[in-house]
Write an enzyme that holds these catalytic residues in place. Structure first.
Site, short mmCIF file in Angstrom:
data_model
loop_
_atom_site.label_atom_id
_atom_site.label_comp_id
_atom_site.label_asym_id
_atom_site.label_seq_id
_atom_site.Cartn_x
_atom_site.Cartn_y
_atom_site.Cartn_z
N LEU A 13 48.03 -52.36 -70.53
CA LEU A 13 48.85 -52.75 -69.39
C LEU A 13 47.97 -53.27 -68.25
O LEU A 13 48.28 -54.29 -67.63
CB LEU A 13 49.70 -51.56 -68.91
CG LEU A 13 50.48 -51.76 -67.62
CD1 LEU A 13 51.42 -52.95 -67.71
CD2 LEU A 13 51.28 -50.49 -67.26
N ASP A 36 37.16 -41.36 -63.27
CA ASP A 36 37.80 -40.46 -64.23
C ASP A 36 38.89 -39.71 -63.46
O ASP A 36 38.58 -38.92 -62.56
CB ASP A 36 36.74 -39.49 -64.78
CG ASP A 36 37.34 -38.48 -65.75
OD1 ASP A 36 38.58 -38.33 -65.77
OD2 ASP A 36 36.56 -37.84 -66.46
N ILE A 37 40.13 -39.97 -63.79
CA ILE A 37 41.23 -39.43 -62.97
C ILE A 37 41.34 -37.90 -63.06
O ILE A 37 42.05 -37.29 -62.27
CB ILE A 37 42.59 -40.10 -63.29
CG1 ILE A 37 43.05 -39.82 -64.72
CG2 ILE A 37 42.53 -41.60 -63.00
CD1 ILE A 37 44.51 -40.21 -64.96
N ALA A 60 45.81 -43.32 -69.05
CA ALA A 60 46.62 -42.33 -69.76
C ALA A 60 45.96 -41.99 -71.08
O ALA A 60 45.07 -42.72 -71.55
CB ALA A 60 48.01 -42.90 -70.04
N TYR A 61 46.38 -40.88 -71.65
CA TYR A 61 46.07 -40.59 -73.05
C TYR A 61 47.30 -41.04 -73.82
O TYR A 61 48.40 -40.52 -73.59
CB TYR A 61 45.82 -39.08 -73.22
CG TYR A 61 45.51 -38.71 -74.66
CD1 TYR A 61 44.21 -38.82 -75.15
CD2 TYR A 61 46.52 -38.28 -75.52
CE1 TYR A 61 43.93 -38.51 -76.48
CE2 TYR A 61 46.24 -37.97 -76.85
CZ TYR A 61 44.94 -38.09 -77.32
OH TYR A 61 44.66 -37.78 -78.63
N TYR A 126 52.82 -35.29 -76.35
CA TYR A 126 52.62 -36.44 -75.45
C TYR A 126 53.78 -36.51 -74.45
O TYR A 126 53.57 -36.63 -73.23
CB TYR A 126 52.52 -37.72 -76.29
CG TYR A 126 52.56 -39.01 -75.51
CD1 TYR A 126 51.47 -39.44 -74.75
CD2 TYR A 126 53.70 -39.82 -75.54
CE1 TYR A 126 51.51 -40.64 -74.05
CE2 TYR A 126 53.75 -41.03 -74.85
CZ TYR A 126 52.65 -41.43 -74.10
OH TYR A 126 52.71 -42.62 -73.42
N TRP A 151 57.27 -48.67 -75.89
CA TRP A 151 56.73 -49.56 -76.93
C TRP A 151 56.14 -50.87 -76.41
O TRP A 151 56.71 -51.94 -76.57
CB TRP A 151 57.81 -49.84 -78.00
CG TRP A 151 58.05 -48.59 -78.73
CD1 TRP A 151 59.18 -47.83 -78.70
CD2 TRP A 151 57.12 -47.89 -79.56
NE1 TRP A 151 59.00 -46.70 -79.46
CE2 TRP A 151 57.74 -46.72 -79.99
CE3 TRP A 151 55.79 -48.14 -79.96
CZ2 TRP A 151 57.11 -45.80 -80.82
CZ3 TRP A 151 55.15 -47.23 -80.78
CH2 TRP A 151 55.82 -46.09 -81.19
#
Ligand SMILES: NC(=O)c1ccc[n+]([C@@H]2O[C@H](COP(=O)([O-])OP(=O)(O)OC[C@H]3O[C@@H](n4cnc5c(N)ncnc54)[C@H](OP(=O)(O)O)[C@@H]3O)[C@@H](O)[C@H]2O)c1
Length: 283
Positions: A13, A36-37, A60-61, A126, A151
């Site tokens: 994104l 690194d958040i 995000a992971y 998740y 998606w």
């Protein structure tokens, strides 16, 4: 000129968001090596030095199956603690905060599409982490803007996505079995990026809101099978597609059956076929 601090700058994104850069805004992209958040002190330092007006969190992971075993801790650290850190520092520094979430915060039992305020009930790790991230962000910073999407496909060559995977498979395979009993809406990342610019351009209107932004689909949405069929039709590839069930294609994480989301906001998203056509027409 407004300054946007972009986290997770090497992600899919973030890639398209930067490609769609608008005048009047400056993007300050930070990848994981630089920000690194999960490290709140680093977050505070980077936000301060960037003099940002807005944080757009694309970090995000995103390994849904990994979150069930080897990535359990990373999923929680990044998607819960990371989002909390950003929301907290944005609040402390009085700047805007936008973060991305997912249709997987819902359990998938509702047909006809989920609305923004529908009850959440995640059924995999998740989804649970994204749900907790949303909740904490809103608690620590009620002005947070949560954008749920689903998606994604797009990005650069380095990013994997379903469309490219299907096209690649069609070069070596004559037949494919594709799941036909999970219903959702796909999202062309350039369209989502445009929608994020719409939000940023009118940010006063969206503070404290949750938005559902995916490409438009009718009824319950579409399945992987529908999506693959349309990809091959538009790309003019000959391949035998056979629909299969989720049961036949076991994955570590359970996935919602119906996770289409209704967009009740003023931000427009076009029909999924238009987005797909544009993506496929790109060189
Ligand atoms: N992809 C989808 O289909 C989908 C669907 C629904 C919602 N979403 C949401 O949309 C957003 C964007 O997704 P995406 O597909 O663009 O994700 P992505 O391609 O996986 O990118 C995520 C980026 O975050 C980085 N990151 C991981 N941990 C970090 C940390 N601790 N600090 C800073 N950066 C870190 C990753 O870096 P490394 O590669 O170095 O780990 C990666 O570059 C996410 O919030 C995701 O949950 C995605």
């Amino acid at each position: 000129m407004k300054r946007i601090l972009l986290t997770g700058a090497k992600g899919m994104l973030a890639h398209d968001f930067m490609e769609s850069q608008k005048e009047r805004f400056e993007i300050i992209p930070f990848d994981r090596d630089y920000l690194d958040i999960t490290d709140i002190q680093q977050v505070e330092q980077r936000v301060q030095e960037s003099q940002a007006d807005i944080i757009l969190n694309c970090a995000a992971y995103t390994n849904v199956d990994g979150a069930e075993d080897t990535g359990k801790k990373m999923n929680l650290d990044i998607n819960v603690l990371g989002v909390f850190n950003l929301a907290k520092i944005a609040n402390r520094q009085n700047i805007d905060f936008i973060t991305l979430s997912t249709d997987y915060v819902f359990d998938g039992t509702k047909e006809g599409g989920y609305n923004e305020n529908d009850e959440q009930n995640p059924i995999n790790n998740y989804g649970l982490a994204k749900y907790l991230g949303e909740k904490l962000a809103c608690e620590v910073n009620p002005q947070s803007i949560i954008v749920r999407t689903s998606w994604l496909y797009g990005g650069g060559n380095e990013h994997k996505n379903f469309v490219n995977t299907m096209l690649k498979l069609s070069e070596t395979r004559n037949e494919l079995r594709v799941i036909n009993d999970q219903f959702w809406s796909p999202t062309y990342v350039m369209d989502l990026s445009q929608a994020l610019w719409d939000i940023i351009g009118n940010i006063d209107t969206f503070r404290g809101k949750i938005l559902h932004l995916s490409n438009e689909t009718s009824n319950n949405g579409i399945t992987w099978f529908d999506f693959a069929s349309e990809i091959f039709k538009m790309a003019d590839r000959k391949i035998n597609l056979t629909p299969c069930t989720t049961e036949e294609y076991q994955t570590k994480a359970v996935r919602p059956k119906f996770s289409k989301m209704n967009n009740n906001s003023s931000v427009q998203m076009r029909n999924w076929k238009e987005g797909l056509r544009e993506y496929l027409s790109k060189p």
